[in-house]
Write a protein that holds these residues in place. Structure first.
Motif, short mmCIF file in Angstrom:
data_model
loop_
_atom_site.label_atom_id
_atom_site.label_comp_id
_atom_site.label_asym_id
_atom_site.label_seq_id
_atom_site.Cartn_x
_atom_site.Cartn_y
_atom_site.Cartn_z
N ALA A 126 -2.30 -2.54 -17.78
CA ALA A 126 -1.89 -3.66 -16.94
C ALA A 126 -3.11 -4.46 -16.48
CB ALA A 126 -1.09 -3.16 -15.74
N VAL A 127 -4.16 -3.76 -16.07
CA VAL A 127 -5.39 -4.45 -15.65
C VAL A 127 -5.96 -5.25 -16.82
CG1 VAL A 127 -7.80 -4.07 -14.95
CG2 VAL A 127 -5.95 -2.87 -13.78
N GLY A 128 -5.95 -4.65 -18.00
CA GLY A 128 -6.43 -5.37 -19.19
C GLY A 128 -5.59 -6.60 -19.49
N MET A 129 -4.28 -6.48 -19.37
CA MET A 129 -3.40 -7.63 -19.64
C MET A 129 -3.60 -8.73 -18.58
SD MET A 129 0.00 -5.71 -21.01
CE MET A 129 0.96 -7.18 -21.16
N VAL A 130 -3.77 -8.35 -17.31
CA VAL A 130 -4.03 -9.34 -16.26
C VAL A 130 -5.35 -10.05 -16.54
CG1 VAL A 130 -4.62 -9.59 -13.81
CG2 VAL A 130 -2.62 -8.25 -14.49
N PHE A 131 -6.36 -9.30 -16.96
CA PHE A 131 -7.66 -9.89 -17.28
C PHE A 131 -7.54 -10.89 -18.43
CE2 PHE A 131 -11.59 -9.84 -19.78
CZ PHE A 131 -12.47 -10.38 -18.85
#
Length: 159
Positions: A126-131
């Motif tokens: 999720a953090v990767g997708m938000v980034f």
């Protein structure tokens, strides 16, 4: 020139004595053997050696430059940078070391992620997708003047 065992490993870590370690290793694929032979033939000639270095330097620089340009966008940016390093590693020792360093750290990262619970993996994803979403949004906003978030909020407010 035949290598016995892996470079950088002490002889005590190798199995067997002399050339017996080679019998346990899988043979090189045929295309890799042909490529190695071709590169050795080119390097045997001083003009060929210089030409090969120049060609490898330009080809690697082109691939790395395209990869760096694509890093902010979703897609194969980092993959192209690593591929460019692989091209440079054919001729340049510093690139071979940097590629080995990168491989080790990517492998260590993936092993670390695999040991984590499913919840942690989802959080990392999720953090990767938000980034990636933020990078795409900022790229569109400042490169093309398209504010996707403002457009979406306006659409939601009017419909």
């Amino acid at each position: 020139m035949e290598q016995h065992g892996r470079p950088g490993r002490p002889a005590s870590d190798r199995k067997g004595v002399g050339g017996t370690a080679l019998a346990e290793r899988r043979p090189r694929p045929r295309w890799r053997q042909r490529l190695a032979t071709t590169l050795d033939l080119i390097r045997a000639n001083p003009t060929g050696r210089v030409t090969l270095k120049i060609f490898i330097a330009i080809a690697g620089a082109l691939v790395v430059t395209i990869g760096i340009a694509l890093i902010p966008l979703p897609g194969p940016g980092w993959l192209l940078v690593i591929a460019g390093l692989g091209i440079w590693a054919v001729e340049f020792h510093w690139a071979r070391r940097l590629l080995g360093f990168t491989r080790r750290h990517v492998h260590n990262w993936t092993q670390w992620v695999k040991r984590r619970s499913l919840a942690v993996r989802f959080a990392l994803g999720a953090v990767g997708m938000v980034f990636v979403g933020a990078v795409v949004w900022l790229s569109l906003k400042y490169s093309f003047g398209i504010d996707v978030v403002a457009e979406a909020l306006h659409y939601l407010a009017t419909h």
